[in-house]
Write an enzyme that holds these catalytic residues in place. Sequence first.
Site, PDB file in Angstrom:
ATOM      1  N   THR B  44       0.731  -1.267   0.000  1.00 28.57           N
ATOM      2  CA  THR B  44       0.000   0.000   0.000  1.00 28.57           C
ATOM      3  C   THR B  44       0.763   1.322   0.000  1.00 28.57           C
ATOM      4  O   THR B  44       1.122   1.761  -1.078  1.00 28.57           O
ATOM      5  CB  THR B  44      -1.098  -0.020   1.060  1.00 28.57           C
ATOM      6  N   THR B  45       0.998   1.974   1.135  1.00 28.50           N
ATOM      7  CA  THR B  45       1.467   3.364   1.023  1.00 28.50           C
ATOM      8  C   THR B  45       2.996   3.518   1.033  1.00 28.50           C
ATOM      9  O   THR B  45       3.662   2.992   1.921  1.00 28.50           O
ATOM     10  CB  THR B  45       0.882   4.229   2.167  1.00 28.50           C
TER      11      THR B  45
END
Lengths: 227, 262
Positions: B44-45
């Site tokens: 994800t991030t």
Amino acid sequence: MNMPFYVAPEQVMKDRADYARKGIARGRSLIAFRFEGGIAICAENTSSTLRKVSEIYDRIAFAGVGKYNEFDQLRIAGVRHADLKGYSFSREDVDARSLANQYAQSLGQVFTHEMKPMEVEILVAEIGTAEDGSQDQLFHILYDGTVMDEDMSVVLGGETDTIRQRFGDLDAPPTLADGVARAVAALGGPERTLAGGDLEVAILERGTGRRAFRRLEGPELTAILTP
Amino acid sequence: MNLPLFQAQDDPGPSFAELLKRTGFSDTVAIDSAVPASEFRHGTTCVAVRYADGVLLAGDRRATSGNLISHRTIEKVFPADRHSGVAIAGAAGPAIEMVKLFQLQLEHYEKVEGGALSLEGKANQLGQMIRGNLPAAMQGLAVVPIFAGFDVGRDEGRLFEYDVTGGRYEETQHASTGSGSLHAGTVLKLGFRESLDAAAVTDLALESLYEAADEDSATGGPDLVRGIFPVVALINAAGYTRVDDVELAERTRALIDRRQNQ
């Protein structure tokens, strides 16, 4: 009708070997030796861009003497072989012995089947994982595919006998500076003194991370050459 | 496995991808579109920020499969070579394979050519690899990385964002990618100053990931119980170095203290 003329196989092989040896003897020689921290390769090379010594893989180096385009082609094939093998299996599965065998196969094939043999002599060097250097390997491969497994040091190129005599035998791995000084003196001989610009020196060094190959250049090389 | 020797006219040059094709290694896999994308692991991030000496790359450690946390300690930030790194978001499998191929491509080029690619050249290479992944991306296996490195020619850090089509966009200050990127990006935007030092930029990156984890269920926050912290790497003239977990633990505790006292 043309009569096919007969040449004895012994004669063909002898002519090819003579041809290859002559080509190799035209170039400058190089010395590879084990030192305390790994393996050093020291070549006489006046060009700063066309290399005789290069990196093949994490712990494997390549050196060639003779015809530049031919050993460079072998060098690139070695890089490709090693990278493909590392990609399809694992990095630790890439080793100098199997690469040396591949080179021997190719050189032997060219020597017996092609019109012209390759005018090269190559070296495949690998440092092992053992701290004492007991697993270090030096494979010396000739133009006809002959492979020799050397222990402490090896000389490639023309005039190998004279240079080998001048370099002498090593009982134990020397320090890097001592070894390089000895190699430079052996390559130059009694009449010539080789300076930093005439040399190409590279090492496979233990304990410097994944990629062990490093060139010694500029001030670092000068410092080593100055006693 | 024979020695790969080629005739001059079909030599693959310094490209590793081309070599894989010529030697019959296939790197494209047909994907059955009937398999829902939520079955695959997703990362994800990730963020990148420029600072005084170069550039920082950081990423959280969570991988998800649909609503499940499938991995708590996945790595999304990797060295690409000595002076550059890549951070990934998207489908974990293809992304990690892409990073592996990218690392090999850069090293292969360097060895064959006898010199490293320019930073611009490396960024373009990655763009081409993302474009090659477009068919898989259309079926839900998108890979959207950030590439950051120290440009030894210009003596400064640079960073590049991409889209799924391989479009390459250079950013001057900061970049973020992944599902939490909106929140992380806002924190970076508010906290960014010219010439942040290494300590300040590390704090800023940790804070941005902390806020992203707060708002986005697919981004993992720091886990003090298990001792899991984001991967943070600094890339400067000396090369790529990963910030060690001891320092990250201290900075994370300081961040949490600041939050509690607010």
